[in-house]
Design a protein around this motif. Structure first.
Motif, mmCIF file in Angstrom:
data_model
loop_
_atom_site.group_PDB
_atom_site.id
_atom_site.type_symbol
_atom_site.label_atom_id
_atom_site.label_comp_id
_atom_site.label_asym_id
_atom_site.label_seq_id
_atom_site.Cartn_x
_atom_site.Cartn_y
_atom_site.Cartn_z
ATOM 1 N N LYS A 1 -4.486 5.178 -8.194
ATOM 2 C CA LYS A 1 -3.448 5.085 -7.578
ATOM 3 C C LYS A 1 -2.381 5.830 -8.202
ATOM 4 O O LYS A 1 -1.634 6.457 -7.284
ATOM 5 N N GLU B 1 1.112 3.853 -1.857
ATOM 6 C CA GLU B 1 0.487 5.200 -2.234
ATOM 7 C C GLU B 1 0.053 5.962 -0.988
ATOM 8 O O GLU B 1 0.230 6.902 -0.684
ATOM 9 N N PHE C 1 -0.530 8.783 -5.843
ATOM 10 C CA PHE C 1 0.986 8.700 -5.645
ATOM 11 C C PHE C 1 1.492 10.135 -5.928
ATOM 12 O O PHE C 1 2.293 10.674 -5.263
ATOM 13 N N GLY D 1 3.449 -0.098 -11.020
ATOM 14 C CA GLY D 1 1.967 -0.327 -11.009
ATOM 15 C C GLY D 1 1.510 -1.452 -11.575
ATOM 16 O O GLY D 1 0.638 -2.103 -11.398
ATOM 17 N N ASN E 1 0.866 -1.297 -0.002
ATOM 18 C CA ASN E 1 -0.112 0.165 -0.125
ATOM 19 C C ASN E 1 0.871 1.225 0.036
ATOM 20 O O ASN E 1 0.700 2.148 0.686
ATOM 21 N N ARG F 1 -5.953 1.783 -11.349
ATOM 22 C CA ARG F 1 -4.404 2.005 -11.457
ATOM 23 C C ARG F 1 -4.240 3.700 -11.569
ATOM 24 O O ARG F 1 -3.143 4.055 -11.131
#
Length: 373
Positions: free
Chosen positions: A250, A31, A254, A336, A29, A247
């Protein structure tokens, strides 16, 4: 109070550097973990005095930048184009044209040996990243590498090497990545009057050979795997649309996390940068492996620096950005998509990054110290 804040930021930096390798839940995890650390760093920095007229810590501008920067790195016809949109749109296109892509990659493998494809892929994507952007180059890279008939370890090695090449190649023009856009903007006035060709003229002599060298290293990594090419068949895995959307989300989180982290550490970086000699600045910028290199460039690069300091700062930022997943946008996208863990990336990225840092340190500084430049 400043000493307390400085020590606190140092602890956060060490936490970001160490825990993703030590705790599996954090690694899975990353991010969320970086986001929490970014919030903590920015909150701590709130107690630092303003620097160069800029308020430290939480401001409306920083929040807006964190919310919008993943969605707006450029503008085409007045329409904002950002990392998240590119990842999402290209992911949907790949989903829709999955069979065509698989067929095209198989034809390429049938026509050329992997020993030709891999080094050319690294070199070409590395150099064109300065035109098509590091983000798009990374997406093209992972779709091709992920489909190659190689063991996971081989794919990881080639991906990390290629992301180094993309990160370096993107440094050739202001189109490549946010870092380069910021540098040109900061140096557009006196005394440098930096224009489109400034980066090529200043560091191109180092970056282009480095990208070519990385292509050769990719070939060496491939040969080490001793791939049997007698009956190769590439398979492009088709993701669910939900995976494409997740994705992209995420990636958004990020980039927000890196914005908060970079802004939290920015006052400390900006306060000491002019006092650091060129060789020291080169090594100090290894923090780019952990922090957002665009934010570091914004804090460091200014017209008062000498051209040698600017070159040292940029080379340190661009090289070390490939060492860890969070160091560069191409790394984030590739890891990712391919499920590369922090440990797996670091196992290749840290030795390669240190070797490149040492090599270019010798090229940049030793001749001058010996009186040859």
């Amino acid at each position: 109070m400043e000493l307390f804040v400085t020590l606190g930021l140092f602890v956060i930096f060490c936490t970001v550097l160490v825990l993703p390798f030590a705790v599996k839940k954090i690694e899975e995890n990353l991010e969320v973990f970086l986001f929490v650390c970014g919030v903590a760093a920015l909150t701590l920095a709130w107690d630092l005095p303003p620097m160069d007229g800029e308020t430290t810590g939480w401001t409306a501008d920083i929040v807006i930048e964190a919310l919008t920067s993943p969605l707006n790195i450029a503008s085409v016809g007045g329409i904002p184009i950002g990392i998240v949109q590119i990842v999402l749109v290209v992911g949907i296109l790949i989903y829709c044209f999955h069979h065509q892509m698989e067929s095209a990659i198989n034809k390429m493998v049938e026509s050329f040996s992997l020993k030709v494809i891999v080094p050319l892929l690294i070199i070409v994507l590395g150099l064109v990243a300065s035109v098509i952007s590091a983000i798009l180059a990374a997406i093209i890279l992972i779709e091709i590498v992920n489909s190659m008939p190689l063991p996971k370890e081989g794919k990881i090695e080639i991906t990390v090497i290629a992301c180094f090449a993309i990160g370096l190649g993107a440094g050739l023009t202001p189109l490549g990545e946010p870092l380069t856009t910021i540098v040109i903007s900061k140096l557009s006035g006196d005394p440098y009057h930096a224009g489109f060709s400034f980066l090529i003229d200043t560091i191109g002599i180092y970056l282009v050979p480095a990208v070519i060298l990385l292509g050769v290293l990719g070939l060496i990594a491939l040969k080490k795997r001793k791939t049997d090419e007698s009956n190769l068949k590439c398979t492009v895995e088709r993701e669910e649309l939900s995976e494409v959307v997740i994705r992209a989300g995420k990636v958004y989180l990020f980039i927000m996390a890196l914005t908060f982290l970079g802004s939290g550490f920015k006052p400390l970086v900006a306060g000491y940068i002019d006092m650091i000699p060129s060789a020291g600045l080169y090594w100090v910028n290894m923090v780019s492996a952990v922090l957002d290199n665009a934010t570091l460039a914004a804090a460091e690069i200014n017209p008062s620096l000498s051209l040698t300091q600017i070159t040292s700062a940029l080379m340190g930022l661009l090289i070390s950005g490939g060492m860890l997943i969070q160091g560069n946008i191409p790394n984030i996208i590739a890891a990712g998509k391919m499920g590369i863990t922090s440990k797996e990336w670091a196992r290749v990225g840290i030795p390669l990054g240190l070797a490149l840092m040492a090599g270019f340190f010798c090229i940049l500084f030793i001749p001058a110290w010996l009186g040859f430049a």
